[in-house]
Design an enzyme around this catalytic site. Structure first.
Site, PDB file in Angstrom:
ATOM      1  N   CYS A   2       0.848  -1.189   0.000  1.00  0.00           N
ATOM      2  CA  CYS A   2       0.000   0.000   0.000  1.00  0.00           C
ATOM      3  C   CYS A   2       0.887   1.243   0.000  1.00  0.00           C
ATOM      4  O   CYS A   2       2.001   1.208   0.511  1.00  0.00           O
ATOM      5  CB  CYS A   2      -0.933   0.126   1.199  1.00  0.00           C
ATOM      6  SG  CYS A   2      -1.985  -1.300   1.460  1.00  0.00           S
ATOM      7  N   ARG A  27       3.342   0.118  -5.205  1.00  0.00           N
ATOM      8  CA  ARG A  27       3.221  -0.533  -3.903  1.00  0.00           C
ATOM      9  C   ARG A  27       1.901  -1.305  -3.741  1.00  0.00           C
ATOM     10  O   ARG A  27       1.727  -2.062  -2.786  1.00  0.00           O
ATOM     11  CB  ARG A  27       3.303   0.519  -2.787  1.00  0.00           C
ATOM     12  CG  ARG A  27       4.558   1.340  -2.807  1.00  0.00           C
ATOM     13  CD  ARG A  27       4.576   2.321  -1.678  1.00  0.00           C
ATOM     14  NE  ARG A  27       4.549   1.650  -0.402  1.00  0.00           N
ATOM     15  CZ  ARG A  27       5.608   1.130   0.210  1.00  0.00           C
ATOM     16  NH1 ARG A  27       6.792   1.264  -0.341  1.00  0.00           N
ATOM     17  NH2 ARG A  27       5.497   0.521   1.356  1.00  0.00           N
ATOM     18  N   TRP A  75      -2.998  -2.488  -1.514  1.00  0.00           N
ATOM     19  CA  TRP A  75      -2.731  -3.887  -1.833  1.00  0.00           C
ATOM     20  C   TRP A  75      -3.390  -4.663  -0.713  1.00  0.00           C
ATOM     21  O   TRP A  75      -2.937  -4.626   0.431  1.00  0.00           O
ATOM     22  CB  TRP A  75      -1.229  -4.133  -1.882  1.00  0.00           C
ATOM     23  CG  TRP A  75      -0.846  -5.504  -2.342  1.00  0.00           C
ATOM     24  CD1 TRP A  75      -0.682  -5.912  -3.639  1.00  0.00           C
ATOM     25  CD2 TRP A  75      -0.545  -6.640  -1.527  1.00  0.00           C
ATOM     26  NE1 TRP A  75      -0.311  -7.234  -3.670  1.00  0.00           N
ATOM     27  CE2 TRP A  75      -0.228  -7.709  -2.393  1.00  0.00           C
ATOM     28  CE3 TRP A  75      -0.531  -6.865  -0.158  1.00  0.00           C
ATOM     29  CZ2 TRP A  75       0.117  -8.974  -1.932  1.00  0.00           C
ATOM     30  CZ3 TRP A  75      -0.194  -8.140   0.315  1.00  0.00           C
ATOM     31  CH2 TRP A  75       0.132  -9.170  -0.578  1.00  0.00           C
ATOM     32  N   ASN A 101      -0.709   1.617   5.949  1.00  0.00           N
ATOM     33  CA  ASN A 101       0.021   0.595   5.195  1.00  0.00           C
ATOM     34  C   ASN A 101       0.570  -0.384   6.213  1.00  0.00           C
ATOM     35  O   ASN A 101       1.379   0.007   7.060  1.00  0.00           O
ATOM     36  CB  ASN A 101       1.162   1.269   4.419  1.00  0.00           C
ATOM     37  CG  ASN A 101       2.176   0.283   3.877  1.00  0.00           C
ATOM     38  OD1 ASN A 101       1.824  -0.851   3.556  1.00  0.00           O
ATOM     39  ND2 ASN A 101       3.416   0.712   3.775  1.00  0.00           N
ATOM     40  N   GLY A 102       0.127  -1.641   6.143  1.00  0.00           N
ATOM     41  CA  GLY A 102       0.639  -2.625   7.098  1.00  0.00           C
ATOM     42  C   GLY A 102      -0.469  -3.559   7.538  1.00  0.00           C
ATOM     43  O   GLY A 102      -1.523  -3.639   6.892  1.00  0.00           O
ATOM     44  N   GLU A 488      15.397 -16.803 -12.777  1.00  0.00           N
ATOM     45  CA  GLU A 488      14.975 -15.405 -12.871  1.00  0.00           C
ATOM     46  C   GLU A 488      14.161 -15.175 -14.151  1.00  0.00           C
ATOM     47  O   GLU A 488      13.155 -14.471 -14.136  1.00  0.00           O
ATOM     48  CB  GLU A 488      16.227 -14.499 -12.820  1.00  0.00           C
ATOM     49  CG  GLU A 488      16.014 -13.026 -13.051  1.00  0.00           C
ATOM     50  CD  GLU A 488      15.085 -12.355 -12.035  1.00  0.00           C
ATOM     51  OE1 GLU A 488      14.710 -12.969 -11.035  1.00  0.00           O
ATOM     52  OE2 GLU A 488      14.715 -11.189 -12.291  1.00  0.00           O
ATOM     53  N   LYS A 492      10.317 -13.821 -14.221  1.00  0.00           N
ATOM     54  CA  LYS A 492       9.897 -12.621 -14.979  1.00  0.00           C
ATOM     55  C   LYS A 492       8.680 -12.939 -15.840  1.00  0.00           C
ATOM     56  O   LYS A 492       7.724 -12.170 -15.905  1.00  0.00           O
ATOM     57  CB  LYS A 492      11.015 -12.108 -15.899  1.00  0.00           C
ATOM     58  CG  LYS A 492      12.190 -11.417 -15.277  1.00  0.00           C
ATOM     59  CD  LYS A 492      11.905 -10.063 -14.691  1.00  0.00           C
ATOM     60  CE  LYS A 492      11.428 -10.185 -13.275  1.00  0.00           C
ATOM     61  NZ  LYS A 492      12.401 -10.163 -12.220  1.00  0.00           N
ATOM     62  N   GLU A 495       5.456 -13.543 -13.651  1.00  0.00           N
ATOM     63  CA  GLU A 495       4.847 -12.451 -12.902  1.00  0.00           C
ATOM     64  C   GLU A 495       4.226 -11.386 -13.793  1.00  0.00           C
ATOM     65  O   GLU A 495       3.282 -10.731 -13.377  1.00  0.00           O
ATOM     66  CB  GLU A 495       5.815 -11.840 -11.886  1.00  0.00           C
ATOM     67  CG  GLU A 495       6.982 -11.091 -12.450  1.00  0.00           C
ATOM     68  CD  GLU A 495       7.881 -10.521 -11.344  1.00  0.00           C
ATOM     69  OE1 GLU A 495       7.409 -10.250 -10.233  1.00  0.00           O
ATOM     70  OE2 GLU A 495       9.067 -10.345 -11.630  1.00  0.00           O
ATOM     71  N   HIS A 511      15.510 -35.482 -14.803  1.00  0.00           N
ATOM     72  CA  HIS A 511      14.953 -36.066 -13.574  1.00  0.00           C
ATOM     73  C   HIS A 511      13.470 -35.720 -13.405  1.00  0.00           C
ATOM     74  O   HIS A 511      12.938 -35.833 -12.311  1.00  0.00           O
ATOM     75  CB  HIS A 511      15.749 -35.593 -12.359  1.00  0.00           C
ATOM     76  CG  HIS A 511      17.180 -36.035 -12.396  1.00  0.00           C
ATOM     77  ND1 HIS A 511      17.561 -37.334 -12.179  1.00  0.00           N
ATOM     78  CD2 HIS A 511      18.312 -35.345 -12.690  1.00  0.00           C
ATOM     79  CE1 HIS A 511      18.874 -37.431 -12.306  1.00  0.00           C
ATOM     80  NE2 HIS A 511      19.353 -36.236 -12.617  1.00  0.00           N
ATOM     81  N   LYS A 610       5.302  -3.855  -5.350  1.00  0.00           N
ATOM     82  CA  LYS A 610       6.746  -3.707  -5.482  1.00  0.00           C
ATOM     83  C   LYS A 610       7.488  -4.062  -4.203  1.00  0.00           C
ATOM     84  O   LYS A 610       8.488  -4.757  -4.240  1.00  0.00           O
ATOM     85  CB  LYS A 610       7.060  -2.270  -5.903  1.00  0.00           C
ATOM     86  CG  LYS A 610       8.527  -2.011  -6.172  1.00  0.00           C
ATOM     87  CD  LYS A 610       8.986  -2.703  -7.432  1.00  0.00           C
ATOM     88  CE  LYS A 610      10.455  -2.526  -7.688  1.00  0.00           C
ATOM     89  NZ  LYS A 610      10.942  -3.526  -8.658  1.00  0.00           N
TER      90      LYS A 610
HETATM   91  O1  M6R Z   1      12.745  -5.389  -2.609  1.00  0.00           O
HETATM   92  P1  M6R Z   1      13.234  -6.793  -2.564  1.00  0.00           P
HETATM   93  O2  M6R Z   1      14.419  -7.004  -3.449  1.00  0.00           O
HETATM   94  O3  M6R Z   1      13.505  -7.289  -1.180  1.00  0.00           O
HETATM   95  O4  M6R Z   1      12.050  -7.647  -3.150  1.00  0.00           O
HETATM   96  C1  M6R Z   1      12.098  -9.033  -3.195  1.00  0.00           C
HETATM   97  C2  M6R Z   1      10.999  -9.585  -4.068  1.00  0.00           C
HETATM   98  O5  M6R Z   1       9.745  -9.241  -3.574  1.00  0.00           O
HETATM   99  C3  M6R Z   1      11.119  -9.102  -5.505  1.00  0.00           C
HETATM  100  O6  M6R Z   1      12.358  -9.387  -6.046  1.00  0.00           O
HETATM  101  C4  M6R Z   1      10.023  -9.726  -6.381  1.00  0.00           C
HETATM  102  O7  M6R Z   1      10.240 -11.102  -6.496  1.00  0.00           O
HETATM  103  C5  M6R Z   1       9.971  -9.048  -7.741  1.00  0.00           C
HETATM  104  N1  M6R Z   1       8.617  -8.831  -8.130  1.00  0.00           N
HETATM  105  C6  M6R Z   1      10.626  -9.837  -8.812  1.00  0.00           C
HETATM  106  O8  M6R Z   1      10.550  -9.224 -10.053  1.00  0.00           O
END
Ligand code: M6R
Length: 615
Positions: A2, A27, A75, A101-102, A488, A492, A495, A511, A610
């Site tokens: 948030c 956020r 969020w 936020n929290g 990674e 990508k 997500e 395997h 984020k």
């Molecule tokens: O801010 P951070 O690097 O601690 O965040 C970690 C993950 O939440 C972040 O890398 C998330 O997986 C991203 N959406 C990946 O693209």
């Protein structure tokens, strides 16, 4: 997660809040709301959807005047995203209004208690409980808002960044934080409150970042008072000069922040090593490492804790550290580490990696490591973030603001910092030959040019994306340093395009995952001309003989894989250990183009945020 924004001053609050919320949408973006006070009345507008939906609605619903206001982009945690659960929330009397936020973990007993005293609730949120708790405390002893907030916060368990105001004291905002970030911008006869500094960057470069368990009573024309929530002691405000500029947080002609951030990588990798890498002199200078060199050199092992993309950067670092320094490394998901009673010794060095510096799981892992006496070193991007303050020492990545929810430049700059650290330790320990050490330094120095060259594959990748954009699944394979890059790449794609994707070490395919391969299955193989090249060629053969579609990321000039693969993407050659900085580029572009072609919201993918400040 948030995002919250508050304003009090001489300007119209609404445009400041709306623009600020748009900047904070990374956020959270499932609902949004704003409340303004025009000297007579509190005017509320809120809605499920994005800040643009709020804008449309607010214009219809309320007059947009008033020089004090608070806003929120959500969020969801407690309660589904809908109009009622959107913030701001009023107290029962209608006098107090809050954005939060929290998570208030003990909201249920608090709510029951308030209900027993006659309070009613419209939403399913923990936030509405908090604002009524504040009201209850305030009424009981006829307290001022600041005191009531303080007493109420001492009763809650959980995490919060809040901004509250009281229609009966409309020249003040009370802000507080525990576990969620909060910045206060200080202008001339005006103040801003926000989850980060981006909402007020064009108005002031002076900011205070509240520490955990601190609250501020912000009054016009009065000195700001910051106190410890627990013991009421006054805190001397530390006013920071912000380094951020407006250009960094705008798209600058790119269609999406993600694409802009992908293209920023040559420049930000250079920013990351600037002043630290002195290739001609054969030196690496990093204050955080020099000051703590013995801790690293005496470490029995290095533990790396992180989440998501940062965890993938940690995996790359594991390979690099062990190869360069011969110090044993273990990489842990912070979320597992914090709850599994791990063995942590005082002689361990823990490296916490986080772009945002606010990830709740990583923060908790750091606290646990500190409790066990370990030395904790942070690798963060956001200056002044919670993790950068919670760690004993650290190194910033200097990637600049990363706004796209999918991490791109954070990953490559994290690897750059971690490589610098490994090289510095290797030189102190003498674990790399002189020639290898100097070769790495030279290669790192020319990496920005090589990354720029790797970005030239964009058109080719876009054409490949067109072919595979409707695939339901995708497999990513890599070996050695490029196994984490395969993970990674898959993350990508998942997500931002919502295509199911899996990353595997190439040799693991036989395997299990090999059973998935048929003529429908695209397989992205990172097949660099490096150690184990022959092995990866064999893996490609195995895919081909099962009719899988092969997209190979090869070293420029490769001919062998070209004969086998359906598509080849050529990138410049480099030393094995640094190849993730290049191989990740086409994978970022592939996921980006597929997501655009599928009509997905690239910068704000569904269900994500984020910075993940909740567990
Ligand atoms: O801010 P951070 O690097 O601690 O965040 C970690 C993950 O939440 C972040 O890398 C998330 O997986 C991203 N959406 C990946 O693209």
């Amino acid at each position: 997660m948030c995002g919250i924004v508050g304003y009090i001053g001489h300007r119209e609050a609404y445009p400041v809040i709306i623009k600020g919320l748009k900047r904070l949408e990374y956020r959270g973006y499932d609902s949004a709301g704003v409340v303004l006070y025009d000297g007579n009345d509190l005017k509320l507008s809120k809605t499920k959807g994005k800040v643009s939906d709020l804008e449309a609605r607010a214009q219809e619903e309320i007059s947009l005047t008033g020089t004090i206001g608070i806003g929120h982009t959500r969020w969801a945690t407690h309660g589904v995203p809908n109009d009622v659960n959107s913030h701001p929330h009023f107290s029962n009397s209608g006098n107090l209004v809050i954005v939060h936020n929290g998570i208030i973990e003990n909201y249920e007993p608090l709510k029951k208690e308030l209900i027993s005293r006659g309070y009613t609730f419209k939403s399913d949120t923990d936030t509405e409980v908090l604002v009524n708790l504040i009201e209850d405390v305030k009424k009981k002893d006829n307290l001022k808002l600041g005191k009531a907030v303080q007493i109420a916060l001492n009763q809650v368990v959980g995490a919060y960044a809040i901004a509250v105001f009281d229609r009966e004291r409309p020249n003040e905002i009370v802000a507080a934080r525990l576990g969620s970030p909060l910045a206060i911008g200080i202008g001339k006869d005006e103040f801003f409150v926000a989850s980060d500094a981006s909402p007020f960057i064009e108005y002031t470069s002076n900011a205070i970042y509240l520490e955990d368990e601190e609250m501020a009573v912000i009054r016009l024309h009065k000195p700001m008072k910051i106190r410890k929530i627990k013991d009421d002691s006054l805190v001397d405000p530390y006013v920071q000069e912000l380094q951020m500029n407006l250009e960094q947080i705008e798209k600058n002609g790119y269609d999406h922040f993600m694409l802009k951030e992908i293209y920023e990588q040559p420049a930000v990798i250079k920013d990351t090593y600037r002043g630290r890498l002195h290739a001609n002199e054969g030196l690496i200078k990093m204050a955080g490492i020099e000051d703590n060199l013995q801790k690293f050199l005496n470490a029995d092992r290095i533990l790396i804790v992180a989440c998501g993309t940062s965890w993938h950067a940690g995996l790359v670092a594991e390979y690099i550290f062990e190869e360069f320094t011969r110090i044993p490394v273990e990489v842990e998901y912070a979320s597992e580490f914090r709850y599994r009673n791990p063995i942590i010794n005082a002689n361990d060095v823990v490296i916490a990696i986080s772009q945002s510096g606010e990830t709740a799981d990583t923060l908790a892992a750091i606290k646990l490591a500190k409790e066990h006496g370990a030395f904790v070193f942070g690798v963060c991007n956001v200056v002044g973030s919670s993790i950068s303050r919670e760690t004993h020492a650290g190194a910033y990545t200097h990637a600049g603001p990363e706004i796209g929810v999918a991490s791109t430049k954070a990953f490559t700059t994290q690897i750059t910092v971690l490589t610098l650290i490994a090289l510095r330790l290797a030189s102190a320990k003498g674990t790399l030959s002189n020639s290898a050490y100097h070769r790495y330094l030279q290669e790192l120095e020319i990496m920005p040019e090589k990354v720029a060259e790797a970005l030239e594959v964009n058109d080719k990748v876009q054409a490949i994306a067109e072919i595979y954009k409707d695939a339901p699944n995708c497999l990513y394979l890599g070996r050695g340093y490029n196994f984490p890059v395969a993970l990674e790449g898959a993350l990508k794609l998942k997500e931002i395009s919502y295509i199911h994707a899996e990353g595997y070490p190439a040799a693991e395919m036989k395997h299990g995952p090999i059973a998935l391969i048929d003529e429908q299955m695209p397989v992205v193989v990172i097949a660099q001309k490096q150690e184990h090249y022959d092995k990866i060629v064999s893996n490609i053969q195995e895919i081909k003989s099962r009719s899988g579609k092969i997209i190979a990321v090869v070293t420029s000039g490769d001919t062998q894989v070209r004969e086998l693969a359906d598509h080849v993407i050529e990138i410049p050659s480099t030393v094995d250990a640094l190849s993730p900085l290049l191989t990740t580029i086409p994978l970022q572009l592939l996921s980006y183009h597929i997501a655009v072609m599928r009509g997905c919201n690239v910068d704000q993918p569904r269900n994500l945020a984020k910075s993940v400040t909740v567990e």
